[in-house]
Design a protein around this motif. Structure first.
Motif, short mmCIF file in Angstrom:
data_model
loop_
_atom_site.label_atom_id
_atom_site.label_comp_id
_atom_site.label_asym_id
_atom_site.label_seq_id
_atom_site.Cartn_x
_atom_site.Cartn_y
_atom_site.Cartn_z
N PHE A 3 49.51 4.19 -4.03
CA PHE A 3 48.89 4.71 -2.82
C PHE A 3 47.74 5.65 -3.16
O PHE A 3 46.69 5.61 -2.55
N ARG A 4 47.96 6.50 -4.15
CA ARG A 4 46.89 7.42 -4.56
C ARG A 4 45.69 6.66 -5.09
O ARG A 4 44.56 7.01 -4.82
N GLN A 10 39.17 4.06 -2.07
CA GLN A 10 38.51 4.03 -0.76
C GLN A 10 37.50 5.16 -0.62
O GLN A 10 36.42 4.98 -0.09
N ARG A 11 37.83 6.31 -1.15
CA ARG A 11 36.90 7.45 -1.11
C ARG A 11 35.65 7.16 -1.93
O ARG A 11 34.53 7.50 -1.53
N ASP A 14 33.55 4.70 0.05
CA ASP A 14 32.94 5.39 1.19
C ASP A 14 31.74 6.23 0.74
O ASP A 14 30.67 6.19 1.35
N PHE A 15 31.92 7.01 -0.32
CA PHE A 15 30.84 7.84 -0.83
C PHE A 15 29.67 6.98 -1.31
O PHE A 15 28.51 7.24 -0.99
N SER A 16 29.99 5.93 -2.07
CA SER A 16 28.95 5.06 -2.62
C SER A 16 28.18 4.33 -1.54
O SER A 16 26.96 4.21 -1.61
N SER A 31 34.26 -9.21 -5.14
CA SER A 31 35.65 -9.63 -5.01
C SER A 31 36.43 -8.45 -4.45
O SER A 31 35.84 -7.46 -4.05
N ASP A 32 37.75 -8.55 -4.44
CA ASP A 32 38.55 -7.49 -3.84
C ASP A 32 38.32 -6.13 -4.48
O ASP A 32 38.41 -5.11 -3.82
N TYR A 33 38.05 -6.09 -5.76
CA TYR A 33 37.92 -4.82 -6.46
C TYR A 33 36.57 -4.61 -7.14
O TYR A 33 36.41 -3.67 -7.91
N ILE A 34 35.61 -5.49 -6.88
CA ILE A 34 34.30 -5.38 -7.53
C ILE A 34 33.21 -5.34 -6.46
O ILE A 34 33.14 -6.20 -5.59
#
Length: 64
Positions: A3-4, A10-11, A14-16, A31-34
């Motif tokens: 979760f962390r 996500q932070r 959001d910042f980027s 992709s999901d993480y790139i």
């Protein structure tokens, strides 16, 4: 713990994305993480998934 990691990720996104928007750049999900963040003067074209799959497969072939 997961979760962390998701919360921190996500932070970062959001910042980027806010920084990209403020500078007139773009954020593209590969992709999901790139994600690819580029300034407005840079354009990226191509099939990202094909490139990723090709890189993944070539790394597997080197190992095997």
């Amino acid at each position: 713990m997961l979760f962390r990691s998701v919360s921190v990720a996500q932070r970062v996104i959001d910042f980027s994305s806010g920084t990209c928007y403020a500078m007139g750049g773009s954020l593209q999900k590969v992709s999901d993480y790139i994600f690819i963040l580029t300034p407005s003067s840079v354009g990226i074209t191509g099939d990202y998934q094909e490139i990723i799959d090709g890189a993944f497969m070539s790394s597997i072939q080197k190992i095997g």
